[in-house]
Design a protein around this motif. Structure first.
Motif, mmCIF file in Angstrom:
data_model
loop_
_atom_site.group_PDB
_atom_site.id
_atom_site.type_symbol
_atom_site.label_atom_id
_atom_site.label_comp_id
_atom_site.label_asym_id
_atom_site.label_seq_id
_atom_site.Cartn_x
_atom_site.Cartn_y
_atom_site.Cartn_z
ATOM 1 N N GLU A 1 0.833 -1.211 0.000
ATOM 2 C CA GLU A 1 0.000 0.000 0.000
ATOM 3 C C GLU A 1 0.868 1.261 0.000
ATOM 4 N N VAL A 2 0.455 2.197 -0.843
ATOM 5 C CA VAL A 2 1.293 3.373 -1.110
ATOM 6 C C VAL A 2 0.530 4.661 -0.845
ATOM 7 N N LEU A 3 1.185 5.592 -0.164
ATOM 8 C CA LEU A 3 0.633 6.936 0.024
ATOM 9 C C LEU A 3 1.341 7.848 -0.960
ATOM 10 N N ASP A 4 0.591 8.458 -1.868
ATOM 11 C CA ASP A 4 1.203 9.304 -2.901
ATOM 12 C C ASP A 4 0.759 10.750 -2.656
ATOM 13 N N LEU A 5 1.613 11.500 -1.955
ATOM 14 C CA LEU A 5 1.272 12.884 -1.622
ATOM 15 C C LEU A 5 1.625 13.796 -2.793
ATOM 16 N N CYS A 6 0.720 14.712 -3.110
ATOM 17 C CA CYS A 6 0.881 15.603 -4.270
ATOM 18 C C CYS A 6 0.985 14.742 -5.524
ATOM 19 N N MET A 7 0.044 13.824 -5.694
ATOM 20 C CA MET A 7 0.188 12.724 -6.669
ATOM 21 C C MET A 7 -0.052 13.099 -8.126
ATOM 22 N N ALA A 8 -0.852 14.128 -8.410
ATOM 23 C CA ALA A 8 -1.165 14.412 -9.816
ATOM 24 C C ALA A 8 0.081 14.898 -10.568
ATOM 25 N N PRO A 9 0.263 14.488 -11.834
ATOM 26 C CA PRO A 9 -0.654 13.716 -12.682
ATOM 27 C C PRO A 9 -0.751 12.219 -12.369
ATOM 28 N N THR B 1 -9.749 17.920 8.829
ATOM 29 C CA THR B 1 -9.762 16.596 8.190
ATOM 30 C C THR B 1 -8.438 15.873 8.446
ATOM 31 N N ILE B 2 -8.530 14.568 8.691
ATOM 32 C CA ILE B 2 -7.322 13.735 8.826
ATOM 33 C C ILE B 2 -7.440 12.636 7.774
ATOM 34 N N PRO B 3 -6.896 12.890 6.562
ATOM 35 C CA PRO B 3 -7.091 11.923 5.481
ATOM 36 C C PRO B 3 -6.412 10.586 5.787
ATOM 37 N N TYR B 4 -7.079 9.503 5.440
ATOM 38 C CA TYR B 4 -6.569 8.133 5.652
ATOM 39 C C TYR B 4 -6.166 7.922 7.119
ATOM 40 N N GLU B 5 -7.010 8.441 7.992
ATOM 41 C CA GLU B 5 -6.730 8.334 9.429
ATOM 42 C C GLU B 5 -6.657 6.858 9.853
ATOM 43 N N GLY B 6 -5.631 6.509 10.601
ATOM 44 C CA GLY B 6 -5.487 5.143 11.108
ATOM 45 C C GLY B 6 -4.884 4.181 10.101
ATOM 46 N N HIS B 7 -4.661 4.638 8.875
ATOM 47 C CA HIS B 7 -4.123 3.772 7.823
ATOM 48 C C HIS B 7 -2.602 3.904 7.814
ATOM 49 N N SER B 8 -1.880 2.800 7.597
ATOM 50 C CA SER B 8 -0.420 2.931 7.479
ATOM 51 C C SER B 8 0.036 2.323 6.156
ATOM 52 N N PHE B 9 1.194 2.798 5.680
ATOM 53 C CA PHE B 9 1.615 2.531 4.304
ATOM 54 C C PHE B 9 3.045 1.983 4.247
ATOM 55 N N ASP B 10 3.301 1.223 3.155
ATOM 56 C CA ASP B 10 4.635 0.650 2.936
ATOM 57 C C ASP B 10 5.573 1.638 2.271
ATOM 58 N N LEU B 11 5.012 2.500 1.431
ATOM 59 C CA LEU B 11 5.827 3.429 0.634
ATOM 60 C C LEU B 11 5.092 4.762 0.575
ATOM 61 N N ALA B 12 5.843 5.862 0.771
ATOM 62 C CA ALA B 12 5.222 7.191 0.673
ATOM 63 C C ALA B 12 6.029 8.056 -0.287
ATOM 64 N N PHE B 13 5.344 8.640 -1.260
ATOM 65 C CA PHE B 13 5.962 9.616 -2.147
ATOM 66 C C PHE B 13 5.623 11.012 -1.644
ATOM 67 N N CYS B 14 6.649 11.870 -1.548
ATOM 68 C CA CYS B 14 6.446 13.284 -1.188
ATOM 69 C C CYS B 14 7.045 14.092 -2.338
ATOM 70 N N ASP B 15 6.262 14.333 -3.365
ATOM 71 C CA ASP B 15 6.800 14.902 -4.604
ATOM 72 C C ASP B 15 6.145 16.246 -4.925
ATOM 73 N N GLY B 16 5.739 16.966 -3.872
ATOM 74 C CA GLY B 16 5.034 18.229 -4.101
ATOM 75 C C GLY B 16 5.931 19.329 -4.647
ATOM 76 N N ARG C 1 2.197 8.179 9.039
ATOM 77 C CA ARG C 1 1.451 7.073 8.413
ATOM 78 C C ARG C 1 2.341 5.941 7.900
ATOM 79 N N ILE C 2 3.657 6.095 8.009
ATOM 80 C CA ILE C 2 4.534 5.065 7.428
ATOM 81 C C ILE C 2 4.632 3.871 8.370
ATOM 82 N N LYS C 3 4.699 2.667 7.763
ATOM 83 C CA LYS C 3 4.872 1.449 8.576
ATOM 84 C C LYS C 3 6.329 1.317 8.986
ATOM 85 N N THR C 4 6.596 0.625 10.056
ATOM 86 C CA THR C 4 7.978 0.294 10.401
ATOM 87 C C THR C 4 8.553 -0.544 9.254
ATOM 88 N N GLY C 5 9.740 -0.129 8.771
ATOM 89 C CA GLY C 5 10.344 -0.839 7.634
ATOM 90 C C GLY C 5 9.954 -0.246 6.294
#
Ligand SMILES: C[S@@+](CC[C@H](N)C(=O)[O-])C[C@H]1O[C@@H](n2cnc3c(N)ncnc32)[C@H](O)[C@@H]1O
Length: 289
Positions: free
Chosen positions: A26-34, A108-123, A153-157
């Protein structure tokens, strides 16, 4: 362009496991567009899920170009300005003040309680003409907001991919040094898009978000977002809400950081400097300069 950039990162960094290794990635893609990075994730692992947040087009944000994303059950996108999520960013007070700008903030707390394997911060900050306003501290507020949301929101590892500029800037050096305590840090400068520029990606693997230095970084990022936001909007009260350093916390000055991290910084950044040097030489020589 963003798809090929994602492929380059995948080839060199192996960020996305194949379906044979993981069916629940599961991936969190911040500032994801396009959506180039999200499309790379789904190409390399068609069972992955991507959860994006991006600025709405009506606020100057990019258009999402990910094919059929509205029908794709593997994709969820929320359109919002992440720099205005004051509760998630540690300052719920900002939305409650008797101040003309208070209503612009969101609890708002988007995806509250959800944790992710990979996060992109490409804003990347939207130009004032597109966004309709020239916001003070826009770049600092955006990078702080991305890192706060991702660290919470990142998972350990898990892994971060963060767009940064200027390896030698004090704030960037501090950030890389902090990450080096609770993850494995690598720098990547995808060719040719970032070659001539100072931009690069910090890839942090095997993150331990519970590590004392990760918690300290999170607190510092929140304080920095709070200070910049208070100044940008003319709030006076924000210091009451600042989280104090823990007893015994020592804030290193730059010479201490360079003593302990300088050599590592040079070895991390050298390949990126080489790419930039060669690309600039090529450009200037071909222009006969
Ligand atoms: C370079 S693009 C990202 C490209 C993307 N990573 C991809 O793979 O296609 C930068 C993005 O940052 C978004 N952005 C800028 N400021 C933002 C904000 N305050 N909140 C949310 N998104 C923002 C822009 O709308 C744009 O989509």
């Amino acid at each position: 362009m963003m798809k090929s950039l994602g492929d380059q990162l995948q080839k060199r960094m192996k960020l996305i496991p194949a379906v044979s290794q993981r069916t629940d990635f599961e991936v969190l893609d911040l500032c994801m567009a396009p959506g180039g990075f999200s499309s790379t994730v789904l190409k390399h692992n068609p069972m992955a899920k991507v959860f994006g947040i991006s600025l709405a087009e009506s606020e100057g944000g990019n258009t999402v170009l990910l094919r059929n994303w509205q029908e794709d059950t593997r994709v969820d996108i929320k359109f919002m300005d992440i720099t205005m999520l004051s509760t998630d960013l540690g300052f719920p007070e900002f939305a409650l003040q008797d101040h003309p700008s208070a209503s612009k903030f969101s609890d708002t707390i988007p995806y509250e309680g959800h944790s992710f394997d990979l996060a992109f911060c490409d804003g990347q900050v939207i130009s004032p003409e597109k966004q309709g306003q020239d916001m003070k501290h826009a770049a600092t507020r955006l990078i702080c907001a991305q890192l706060i949301l991702a660290l919470q929101r990142i998972k350990t590892g898990g892994t971060f991919v963060v767009l940064l500029h200027q390896t030698y800037r004090p704030q960037v050096v501090r950030l890389m040094e902090a990450f080096s305590h609770f993850s494995k840090v690598i720098l990547s400068k995808p060719y040719p898009y970032h070659a001539k520029r100072s931009s690069f990606y910090l890839v942090a693997k095997d993150i331990d978000p519970q590590h004392e230095r990760a918690c300290r970084l999170l607190r510092d990022l929140k304080n920095s977002w709070g200070a910049c936001t208070a100044e940008a909007f003319g709030f006076e009260f924000w210091q009451d809400a600042v989280e104090e350093p823990a007893t015994g916390d020592h804030v290193e000055d730059m010479s201490e950081i360079l003593d302990s991290f300088g050599e590592k910084l040079v070895s991390l950044a050298k390949p990126a400097w080489k790419i930039q040097k060669e690309a600039l030489e090529k450009q200037f020589l071909s222009n006969g300069l």
